[in-house]
Design an enzyme around this catalytic site. Structure first.
Site, PDB file in Angstrom:
ATOM      1  N   LYS A   1      -3.556  11.981  -2.554  1.00 34.30           N
ATOM      2  CA  LYS A   1      -2.379  12.197  -1.631  1.00 34.30           C
ATOM      3  C   LYS A   1      -0.998  12.952  -2.192  1.00 34.30           C
ATOM      4  CE  LYS A   1      -4.262   9.007   1.515  1.00 34.30           C
ATOM      5  NZ  LYS A   1      -4.890   9.503   2.753  1.00 34.30           N
TER       6      LYS A   1
ATOM      7  N   ASP B   1       0.885  -1.260   0.189  1.00 38.62           N
ATOM      8  CA  ASP B   1      -0.098   0.062  -0.021  1.00 38.62           C
ATOM      9  C   ASP B   1       0.871   1.228   0.119  1.00 38.62           C
ATOM     10  OD1 ASP B   1      -1.409   2.236   0.870  1.00 38.62           O
ATOM     11  OD2 ASP B   1      -2.325   1.134   2.469  1.00 38.62           O
TER      12      ASP B   1
ATOM     13  N   CYS C   1      -7.904   5.775  11.435  1.00 42.09           N
ATOM     14  CA  CYS C   1      -7.963   4.449  10.695  1.00 42.09           C
ATOM     15  C   CYS C   1      -6.825   3.428  11.240  1.00 42.09           C
ATOM     16  CB  CYS C   1      -8.377   4.760   9.589  1.00 42.09           C
ATOM     17  SG  CYS C   1      -9.756   5.860   9.011  1.00 42.09           S
TER      18      CYS C   1
END
Lengths: 144, 412
Positions: B232, B206, B370
């Site tokens: 991002k 990721d 998260c």
């Protein structure tokens, strides 16, 4: 002592907040209010009494005494505690029907909803919802 | 199309002029935007590309014979090639457009649901974002595969000795982020990939938090899957990329049925289109894909080495200043980290600090980011996270530090 109505208490809170010139004083006052909160009994600080929708943890408990609901609460964040203190001052000791009928626009008037971040505002909405749910529950109980 | 100017040296003042949002005020204070790990801001050059797309050549792609459709298709496919080159992907058809990192992960996870068997093992790191935990839990529930976790250490790095112990010939997949979103730790993915390949497993990295700071070369890494999000890295939300090795992409079944992903359709049988269309069902985020390409152009014109060097300077400056505050603890102190500082002040809830900072015009993230397993590890409800980008300045860090001190005084 004659209990003031929810509306009167809310007006009082609005007037108190109007005394402050800037946000910092308002927040400092809110932090002070948080410290004076009628704290929830430790045994109610469980997941059963937790309010979803807050980044900080909030627990609210309600008891019916003489046909009036008494709220106690706590939070792990101090500004949140201040907000709860304001809500509890406004609703605690009132009959269920009065709580259900009460308007909460005073939150806007003291600049809380506007000045708190959206996620926090959601928490505020959840808190009010929970208080109203308690009122519905106790009213239903009284009706039986 | 909007041109991208190439600065001769790294000049943050001139770079800031590219970002109109940095001029705005929040709560009557100049905005200090330190939530870059959640989403980065968009330069005018990318905004212009978005405006131009909708003003000039908005059309559906790949099927139209008319001029607008051709132009939109060309621009979209050129953007794919920009992504391919940027990540050094062997072929354009291995460069799949997605709606973002989460979508990319789910394409792979749902594909593996057809491949994994009971008793197979998948390994995930303790530093993952929920989006890189939940799909694998669902996958394991569905297939009977076993989920194993690479533990973390107190300074926020992964325990590589423990990782090696987890590997065996049952290991089919390892999932790890290149950079932890909550702590900024750069994980040793080269080592993880090498060791996993040695036992015959595949690795999905990721890259959402790494891509804005590190220019990953998927061939040099020899990684099996690499996923990123455009938002991002100065691009728009709702678009991202999945890279996969050809052998895996051929093996994995399509993720969704629909237009674009088919070859022949009859009611008896449908044959699927080849790569990349097999995984790109439906009308894609055409404008988003084109703008993603423009964002890469913008960042490459500045240069990833320049960006990384400058951000590291910001990180060191902020770390030193914040550490000087009594009672402040920084979580995640890996030697290898991106410009992210996760911290708390003893006895104060991170949310209270974030609320006061917001009043001062400083945007930080508070909460568990998260990544609840990391918060559980440190036994904290969350942290305050300040994440820096190449358009931030030391003066802005001074505003943050003063704000944290002010919050501390108010709240303790």
């Amino acid at each position: 002592m004659i209990m003031s109505s929810i509306q009167e208490i809310q007006q009082e809170i609005v007037e108190e907040f109007e005394m402050f010139d800037d946000w910092m004083q308002r927040y400092e006052y809110m932090i002070e209010l948080g410290k004076s909160l009628p704290l929830i009994d430790e045994k109610y600080k469980t997941d059963e009494y937790i309010i979803k929708g807050c980044q900080s943890k909030v627990w609210v408990h309600a008891d019916l005494k003489d046909d009036k609901i008494e709220f106690t609460a706590d939070s792990d964040a101090i500004i949140t505690k201040g907000i709860i203190a304001i809500l509890i001052r406004s609703f605690s000791g009132q009959p269920p029907q009065e709580i259900l009928d009460a308007d909460t626009s005073f939150i806007d008037e003291i600049g809380l909803k506007e000045h708190l971040s959206p996620t926090r505002a959601n928490g505020l909405v959840s808190m009010i919802k929970q208080i109203k749910l308690y009122a519905i529950a106790y009213q239903a109980k009284a009706g039986n | 199309m909007a041109s991208v100017s190439t600065p001769l040296t790294f000049d943050v003042k001139s770079i800031r002029k590219d970002f109109p949002i940095l001029n705005r005020k929040v709560n009557e204070k100049p905005l200090v935007y330190f939530d870059n790990a959640a989403t980065s801001q968009t330069p005018q050059q990318v905004i212009d590309v978005i405006v131009e797309y909708y003003s000039n050549y908005n059309a559906n792609i790949h099927r139209g014979v008319h001029a607008l459709s051709q132009e939109a298709t060309d621009a979209y496919e050129q953007a794919r090639i920009k992504l391919q080159k940027h990540f050094n992907i062997p072929n354009a058809y291995q460069t799949l457009f997605t709606s973002g990192t989460t979508h990319g992960i789910n394409i792979v996870a749902s594909g593996y649901a057809e491949i994994l068997k009971e008793g197979d093992e998948v390994v995930v790191s303790a530093l993952e974002h929920h989006s890189n935990i939940v799909p694998w839990q669902m996958l394991c529930e569905k297939t009977g595969a076993v989920l194993k976790v690479i533990p973390m250490t107190d300074n926020g790095t992964l325990d590589m000795d423990a990782f090696e112990q987890l590997l065996s010939d049952k290991t089919k997949l390892v999932f790890v982020n290149h950079v932890s979103n909550a702590l900024g730790t750069v994980n040793p993915i080269e080592f993880i990939i090498e060791k996993t390949h040695a036992v015959g497993g595949a690795v999905l990295v990721d890259g959402a938090q790494a891509a804005p700071h590190i220019n990953a070369d998927v061939q040099a890494l020899d990684v099996d899957f690499y996923v990123v999000s455009a938002h991002k890295m100065c691009g728009p939300t709702g678009v991202g990329m999945l890279y996969g090795k050809e052998k895996w992409l051929e093996q994995l079944p399509p993720y969704q049925g629909g237009g674009e992903m088919i070859d022949q359709v009859t009611f008896e049988k449908t044959t699927y289109a080849g790569l990349p269309h097999k995984f790109e069902a439906g009308t894609p985020n055409i404008c988003g894909g084109i703008a993603f390409g423009a964002a890469l152009d913008y960042m490459n014109a500045i240069g990833f080495e320049n960006i990384a060097a400058y951000e590291h300077e910001l990180l060191e400056y902020a770390t030193e200043k914040l550490k000087a505050i009594d009672g402040l603890r920084i979580y995640g102190e890996s030697k290898e980290k991106t410009a992210v500082i996760s911290f708390n002040i003893e006895g104060i809830h991170p949310y209270d600090i974030g609320t006061i900072l917001d009043k001062l015009g400083v945007a930080v993230r508070t909460g568990h980011h998260c990544a609840q397993p990391i918060m559980d590890f440190y036994k904290i409800p969350g942290t305050v996270r300040a994440s820096f980008a190449f358009y931030n300045t030391k003066e802005e860090i001074d505003v943050l530090v003063a704000g944290v001190e002010r919050a501390k005084n108010m709240l303790s």
